[in-house]
Design a protein around this motif. Structure first.
Motif, PDB file in Angstrom:
ATOM      1  N   ILE A 128      23.826  52.736  58.789  1.00  0.00           N
ATOM      2  CA  ILE A 128      24.089  54.177  58.848  1.00  0.00           C
ATOM      3  C   ILE A 128      22.779  54.945  59.058  1.00  0.00           C
ATOM      4  O   ILE A 128      22.709  55.871  59.879  1.00  0.00           O
ATOM      5  CB  ILE A 128      24.799  54.646  57.562  1.00  0.00           C
ATOM      6  CG1 ILE A 128      26.192  54.037  57.478  1.00  0.00           C
ATOM      7  CG2 ILE A 128      24.871  56.164  57.507  1.00  0.00           C
ATOM      8  CD1 ILE A 128      26.882  54.274  56.147  1.00  0.00           C
ATOM      9  N   LEU A 129      21.737  54.559  58.334  1.00  0.00           N
ATOM     10  CA  LEU A 129      20.449  55.241  58.473  1.00  0.00           C
ATOM     11  C   LEU A 129      19.871  55.034  59.873  1.00  0.00           C
ATOM     12  O   LEU A 129      19.267  55.961  60.446  1.00  0.00           O
ATOM     13  CB  LEU A 129      19.470  54.711  57.414  1.00  0.00           C
ATOM     14  CG  LEU A 129      19.842  55.036  55.964  1.00  0.00           C
ATOM     15  CD1 LEU A 129      18.885  54.341  55.004  1.00  0.00           C
ATOM     16  CD2 LEU A 129      19.822  56.546  55.730  1.00  0.00           C
ATOM     17  N   GLN A 130      20.042  53.846  60.436  1.00  0.00           N
ATOM     18  CA  GLN A 130      19.540  53.601  61.787  1.00  0.00           C
ATOM     19  C   GLN A 130      20.280  54.464  62.804  1.00  0.00           C
ATOM     20  O   GLN A 130      19.664  55.064  63.697  1.00  0.00           O
ATOM     21  CB  GLN A 130      19.700  52.118  62.146  1.00  0.00           C
ATOM     22  CG  GLN A 130      19.299  51.761  63.567  1.00  0.00           C
ATOM     23  CD  GLN A 130      17.814  51.968  63.824  1.00  0.00           C
ATOM     24  OE1 GLN A 130      16.992  51.874  62.916  1.00  0.00           O
ATOM     25  NE2 GLN A 130      17.470  52.244  65.069  1.00  0.00           N
ATOM     26  N   ASP A 131      21.600  54.565  62.674  1.00  0.00           N
ATOM     27  CA  ASP A 131      22.366  55.424  63.576  1.00  0.00           C
ATOM     28  C   ASP A 131      21.959  56.886  63.430  1.00  0.00           C
ATOM     29  O   ASP A 131      21.863  57.624  64.428  1.00  0.00           O
ATOM     30  CB  ASP A 131      23.868  55.276  63.294  1.00  0.00           C
ATOM     31  CG  ASP A 131      24.425  53.962  63.812  1.00  0.00           C
ATOM     32  OD1 ASP A 131      23.728  53.290  64.606  1.00  0.00           O
ATOM     33  OD2 ASP A 131      25.555  53.592  63.416  1.00  0.00           O
ATOM     34  N   ALA A 132      21.721  57.317  62.202  1.00  0.00           N
ATOM     35  CA  ALA A 132      21.305  58.700  61.978  1.00  0.00           C
ATOM     36  C   ALA A 132      19.935  58.952  62.598  1.00  0.00           C
ATOM     37  O   ALA A 132      19.693  60.020  63.193  1.00  0.00           O
ATOM     38  CB  ALA A 132      21.276  58.994  60.478  1.00  0.00           C
ATOM     39  N   TYR A 133      19.032  57.996  62.456  1.00  0.00           N
ATOM     40  CA  TYR A 133      17.692  58.151  63.037  1.00  0.00           C
ATOM     41  C   TYR A 133      17.775  58.265  64.562  1.00  0.00           C
ATOM     42  O   TYR A 133      17.107  59.098  65.177  1.00  0.00           O
ATOM     43  CB  TYR A 133      16.821  56.968  62.640  1.00  0.00           C
ATOM     44  CG  TYR A 133      15.433  56.996  63.235  1.00  0.00           C
ATOM     45  CD1 TYR A 133      14.453  57.830  62.713  1.00  0.00           C
ATOM     46  CD2 TYR A 133      15.121  56.204  64.329  1.00  0.00           C
ATOM     47  CE1 TYR A 133      13.186  57.875  63.269  1.00  0.00           C
ATOM     48  CE2 TYR A 133      13.859  56.234  64.894  1.00  0.00           C
ATOM     49  CZ  TYR A 133      12.889  57.069  64.366  1.00  0.00           C
ATOM     50  OH  TYR A 133      11.642  57.110  64.921  1.00  0.00           O
ATOM     51  N   GLU A 134      18.607  57.438  65.180  1.00  0.00           N
ATOM     52  CA  GLU A 134      18.751  57.488  66.639  1.00  0.00           C
ATOM     53  C   GLU A 134      19.413  58.792  67.071  1.00  0.00           C
ATOM     54  O   GLU A 134      19.047  59.361  68.115  1.00  0.00           O
ATOM     55  CB  GLU A 134      19.556  56.286  67.116  1.00  0.00           C
ATOM     56  CG  GLU A 134      18.826  54.956  66.935  1.00  0.00           C
ATOM     57  CD  GLU A 134      19.649  53.776  67.405  1.00  0.00           C
ATOM     58  OE1 GLU A 134      20.769  53.998  67.918  1.00  0.00           O
ATOM     59  OE2 GLU A 134      19.170  52.625  67.254  1.00  0.00           O
ATOM     60  N   ALA A 135      20.365  59.272  66.284  1.00  0.00           N
ATOM     61  CA  ALA A 135      21.007  60.546  66.617  1.00  0.00           C
ATOM     62  C   ALA A 135      20.001  61.693  66.540  1.00  0.00           C
ATOM     63  O   ALA A 135      20.013  62.612  67.379  1.00  0.00           O
ATOM     64  CB  ALA A 135      22.183  60.800  65.667  1.00  0.00           C
TER      65      ALA A 135
END
Length: 478
Positions: free
Chosen positions: A327-334
């Motif tokens: 989830i944190l990786q997806d948020a960082y990419e977003a």
């Protein structure tokens, strides 16, 4: 940029080998070997290195499932440490909008936080180090666990060192003064021949090592089958166990995968990686036979019970640590995507950098579109905002092999992932045999004209100075 396609190598049984493995079982084993070998990405030598996605063999899985598989099988994480995401949130590189979007995209599961507040609380803590389900262990790994992390007693380190030394000798391309005597054999029989005289493992306390190796079948596939059967690897876990074994010797496994890839590029079959896999599991089997004490026996039984559990790689939400990190990786990419779009809408300028003056740039530099060149390109842009950089494709679609004068073979003038479609030979216009001999500057060639296509040393001589004064042409090879 060179792109490698994911092709799972086909492992075929040789006809007439007299296999003692029943048909259906052998087919299942061949499929497991093919799966394990296909997960290894090829690694090209430095002389024609090409950047390859290290997760090439997982193109059939999602990113999240691949993270789960490698965490479970190879004990490695594909994501950044939790501290990286804490800093990104503190620096404004991602915010609550990104966290909410990423949380909504994560499938439901026992490890998925309920809301953004719970996600932030998980972000403050480092991962708990929970053990994923269906972990597959190797014999060497169990022995290292029993040794309580003692590096001097590590069987894994010793095994990898010994296999690596042998591979360096076997795959030598002329660097060694003394060649490996059994190098004319395929890898697995060559290794067994070497092990008949190698006392290093027994000197390190692995009793009966040479006897264990000598007792294995001659065929590498049958040897793998013998080891898998005698170790009691659950059927479900065989592909994972073989992949884990290759992961221990990842560098040499990737080089062997390159040899397979290159052979298949030219329409040939190559089982080098299967032979290397047989060597690796034979080592583990010798370690298994050497330990008969109750501590190891109990530890191995528990490991096989764990390996028999069905994995849940396609449900990453069930793993609390992995779910939060994904989830944190997806948020960082977003967050990165949002900032990039904002910058592009504003004209592409970077924060804190003034727009370059109108007119001619201070300099313009062209770089190959390749991940290895991008580092230098971005560094130049950062150090010199007045510079303009452009990218271009270094290959223009004419795959040829160029053969210089005096040689029989040449080098491919195209990306290493392609096979040359044409051969262009350098030749002298209207030259007689005597003139060619003089041009090549090779007195030993006098009176001897090699047959077309021969690999005579005489055709590999260095051209004489006269060559520079004569006209030459390029002509297709007949």
């Amino acid at each position: 940029m060179s792109i490698a396609l994911a092709v799972t190598p086909t492992i075929e049984a040789e006809a007439g080998t007299g296999s003692g493995i029943p048909g259906p079982d052998r087919a299942a084993l061949l499929a497991a070997i093919s799966t394990a070998c296909g997960r290894i990405a090829p690694l090209w030598p430095l002389k024609h290195f090409v950047a390859v996605n290290p997760f090439l063999g997982f193109s059939g899985q999602s990113f999240a499932a691949t993270c789960a598989t490698l965490r479970r099988v190879a004990r490695t994480d594909m994501l950044m440490p939790r501290s990286f995401y804490r800093k990104a949130l503190a620096d404004g590189e991602m915010d609550d909008r990104d966290l909410e979007a990423a949380l909504a995209a994560m499938p439901e599961g026992a490890g998925r936080p309920n809301d953004v507040q719970a996600l932030k609380q998980a972000l403050v803590r480092d991962p708990a180090g929970t053990r994923p389900r269906a972990v597959v262990a190797t014999v060497a790994e169990i022995l290292d666990t029993l040794a309580a992390g003692d590096r001097q007693a590590s069987r894994t380190s010793f095994m990898i060192d010994e296999i690596s030394k042998w591979c360096a000798a076997y795959f030598d391309e002329g660097q060694a003064n003394w060649r490996l005597p059994s190098r004319h054999l395929r890898p697995y029989p060559a290794w067994r021949a070497s092990m008949r005289h190698d006392r290093n493992p027994e000197a390190m306390g692995i009793r009966g090592f040479r006897k264990a190796v000598a007792g294995l079948p001659d065929d590498p596939v049958e040897a793998i089958a013998t080891v898998v059967g005698n170790l009691g690897i659950p059927t479900r876990a065989v592909p994972d166990y073989l992949h884990r074994a290759l992961f221990d010797i990842g560098g040499w496994a990737a080089y062997a995968r390159y040899l397979v890839w290159n052979s298949e590029l030219h329409g040939h079959q190559d089982d080098t990686l299967v032979h290397l896999l047989a060597i690796r599991v034979a080592w583990g089997y010798a370690l298994f036979l050497e330990r008969t004490d109750a501590a190891f026996t109990d530890a191995w039984r528990r490991a096989m019970d764990e390996a028999a559990i069905l994995p849940a790689d396609e449900r990453p939400g069930d793993d609390p640590d992995l779910a939060v990190d994904l989830i944190l990786q997806d948020a960082y990419e977003a967050g990165y995507e949002r900032r990039l779009l904002t910058r592009l809408a504003a004209g592409g300028t970077r924060a804190g950098q003034a727009c370059p003056p109108e007119g001619r740039r201070r300099l313009q530099a062209a770089f190959c579109i390749d991940v290895r060149s991008e580092v230098y390109r971005r560094a130049l842009e950062t150090a010199c905002p007045e510079a303009e950089t452009v990218g271009f494709a270094g290959f223009f679609g004419f795959p040829i092999e160029y053969v210089p004068i005096g040689r029989v073979t040449g080098g491919a003038q195209c990306p290493v992932l392609l096979k040359p479609a044409f051969v262009v030979c350098e030749a002298v216009k209207q030259a007689s045999e005597e003139e060619e001999t003089e041009i090549l500057g090779c007195a030993c060639c006098a009176g001897v004209r090699p047959r077309p296509g021969s690999r005579s040393r005489h055709r590999r001589c260095r051209p004489s100075p006269m060559w520079r004064r004569l006209a030459c042409c390029s002509a297709p090879r007949c």
